[in-house]
Design a protein around this motif. Structure first.
Motif, short mmCIF file in Angstrom:
data_model
loop_
_atom_site.label_atom_id
_atom_site.label_comp_id
_atom_site.label_asym_id
_atom_site.label_seq_id
_atom_site.Cartn_x
_atom_site.Cartn_y
_atom_site.Cartn_z
N PRO A 186 12.92 4.18 -7.85
CA PRO A 186 13.15 3.36 -6.66
C PRO A 186 11.86 2.75 -6.09
CG PRO A 186 14.44 5.37 -6.54
CD PRO A 186 13.51 5.53 -7.71
N ALA A 187 10.75 3.48 -6.18
CA ALA A 187 9.48 2.93 -5.68
C ALA A 187 9.04 1.75 -6.54
CB ALA A 187 8.40 4.02 -5.65
N HIS A 188 9.25 1.85 -7.86
CA HIS A 188 8.93 0.72 -8.74
C HIS A 188 9.80 -0.49 -8.41
CE1 HIS A 188 6.01 2.15 -11.71
NE2 HIS A 188 6.60 3.33 -11.61
N VAL A 189 11.08 -0.25 -8.18
CA VAL A 189 12.00 -1.35 -7.86
C VAL A 189 11.60 -2.00 -6.54
CG1 VAL A 189 14.39 -1.95 -7.29
CG2 VAL A 189 13.91 -0.40 -9.19
N ASN A 190 11.28 -1.19 -5.55
CA ASN A 190 10.85 -1.73 -4.26
C ASN A 190 9.57 -2.55 -4.39
OD1 ASN A 190 13.01 -0.66 -2.86
ND2 ASN A 190 11.94 1.22 -2.35
N ARG A 191 8.61 -2.03 -5.17
CA ARG A 191 7.37 -2.78 -5.35
C ARG A 191 7.63 -4.07 -6.13
NH1 ARG A 191 2.10 -0.12 -8.05
NH2 ARG A 191 3.40 -0.29 -9.90
N ALA A 192 8.54 -4.01 -7.10
CA ALA A 192 8.90 -5.21 -7.85
C ALA A 192 9.51 -6.26 -6.92
CB ALA A 192 9.88 -4.86 -8.96
N GLN A 193 10.41 -5.85 -6.05
CA GLN A 193 11.03 -6.79 -5.11
C GLN A 193 9.98 -7.39 -4.18
OE1 GLN A 193 14.10 -4.21 -3.56
NE2 GLN A 193 15.61 -5.05 -4.97
N LEU A 194 9.04 -6.60 -3.73
CA LEU A 194 7.97 -7.11 -2.89
C LEU A 194 7.14 -8.14 -3.65
CD1 LEU A 194 6.45 -6.95 -0.19
CD2 LEU A 194 5.03 -5.18 -1.24
N ARG A 195 6.83 -7.82 -4.91
CA ARG A 195 6.06 -8.77 -5.72
C ARG A 195 6.82 -10.07 -5.92
NH1 ARG A 195 3.51 -4.47 -10.09
NH2 ARG A 195 1.62 -4.09 -8.88
N TRP A 208 8.75 -9.37 -12.29
CA TRP A 208 9.91 -9.31 -13.18
C TRP A 208 9.85 -8.14 -14.16
CZ3 TRP A 208 14.01 -11.01 -11.38
CH2 TRP A 208 14.11 -12.24 -10.74
N PRO A 209 8.72 -7.88 -14.83
CA PRO A 209 8.70 -6.70 -15.72
C PRO A 209 8.94 -5.38 -14.96
CG PRO A 209 6.87 -8.15 -16.24
CD PRO A 209 7.49 -8.67 -14.97
N THR A 264 0.83 -1.20 0.00
CA THR A 264 0.00 0.00 0.00
C THR A 264 0.86 1.25 0.00
OG1 THR A 264 -1.75 -1.17 1.16
CG2 THR A 264 -1.81 1.25 1.25
N VAL A 265 1.93 1.24 0.80
CA VAL A 265 2.85 2.38 0.84
C VAL A 265 3.49 2.59 -0.53
CG1 VAL A 265 5.02 3.23 1.82
CG2 VAL A 265 3.29 2.20 3.31
N ARG A 266 3.95 1.52 -1.17
CA ARG A 266 4.58 1.63 -2.49
C ARG A 266 3.58 2.15 -3.53
NH1 ARG A 266 8.83 1.90 -0.09
NH2 ARG A 266 9.81 0.03 0.63
N THR A 267 2.36 1.64 -3.50
CA THR A 267 1.34 2.07 -4.45
C THR A 267 1.01 3.54 -4.24
OG1 THR A 267 0.45 -0.17 -4.52
CG2 THR A 267 -0.99 1.59 -5.29
N PHE A 268 0.94 3.97 -2.98
CA PHE A 268 0.68 5.38 -2.67
C PHE A 268 1.81 6.25 -3.19
CE2 PHE A 268 0.86 9.05 0.26
CZ PHE A 268 -0.38 9.60 -0.03
N SER A 269 3.05 5.82 -3.00
CA SER A 269 4.21 6.58 -3.49
C SER A 269 4.14 6.75 -5.00
CB SER A 269 5.51 5.86 -3.15
OG SER A 269 5.68 5.74 -1.77
N LEU A 270 3.76 5.69 -5.70
CA LEU A 270 3.69 5.75 -7.16
C LEU A 270 2.49 6.57 -7.63
CD1 LEU A 270 4.84 2.14 -7.94
CD2 LEU A 270 6.04 4.26 -8.48
N ALA A 271 1.44 6.65 -6.82
CA ALA A 271 0.30 7.50 -7.19
C ALA A 271 0.71 8.97 -7.17
CB ALA A 271 -0.86 7.26 -6.23
#
Length: 161
Positions: A46-55, A65-66, A32-39
């Motif tokens: 960096p927020a995309h990379v962090n969300r990718a790692q979480l995924r 991976w994408p 939720t924090v990562r999605t909020f940051s990207l909103a």
């Protein structure tokens, strides 16, 4: 801490365990924090990379991976001046492939076992760009045709795909 658990697929599934860094946050809270940051800032790499790692940690490889490709837009990953297209998994028959070790030494050593598969998949030449500390180990494996510690040191890289 990260536990790797075998799956019925040919890859491994990563399962996060309790982290001393985030004892009170669940993966859904972090997401939720990562999605909020990207909103707020949709191009914040960096927020995309962090969300990718979480995924990836939660087994969502299809989206993880994408999105992990955003790492190339962060300051912590080097900019590579390569004009050749990236390998898309298509047949390698008679082609040259440049393999770049982008992670740490441990990850690079772990991935060395896949280098001979490139030859079996039809690569005519396999070139490798890695840290100098790995060069001797890779040379002894006979899995690559040329090794260098920088792109300039790999003389034939300009013809790589």
């Amino acid at each position: 801490m990260l536990m790797i658990m075998p799956d019925d697929r040919p890859w491994m599934r990563a399962v996060p365990s309790r982290s001393p860094l985030w004892p009170s946050l669940s993966t859904s809270s972090v997401s939720t924090v990562r999605t909020f940051s990207l909103a707020i800032q949709p191009l914040l790499a960096p927020a995309h990379v962090n969300r990718a790692q979480l995924r990836l940690l939660t087994g969502d490889f299809e989206q993880g991976w994408p999105e992990y490709e955003w790492r190339w837009r962060t300051r912590s990953f080097p900019r590579l001046n390569i004009r050749q297209p990236r390998w898309d998994g298509s047949p390698l028959h008679g082609r040259t492939l440049l393999v770049i070790a982008e992670q740490g030494l441990g990850d690079s050593v772990m991935m060395l076992r896949f280098l001979p598969d490139l030859r079996r998949r039809g690569a005519a030449r396999v070139l490798m760009c890695c840290e100098a500390a790995l060069a001797r180990l890779i040379e002894n494996s006979h899995a690559v045709d040329e090794i260098g510690s920088s792109l300039d040191a790999v003389s034939a890289w300009r013809g790589a795909i």
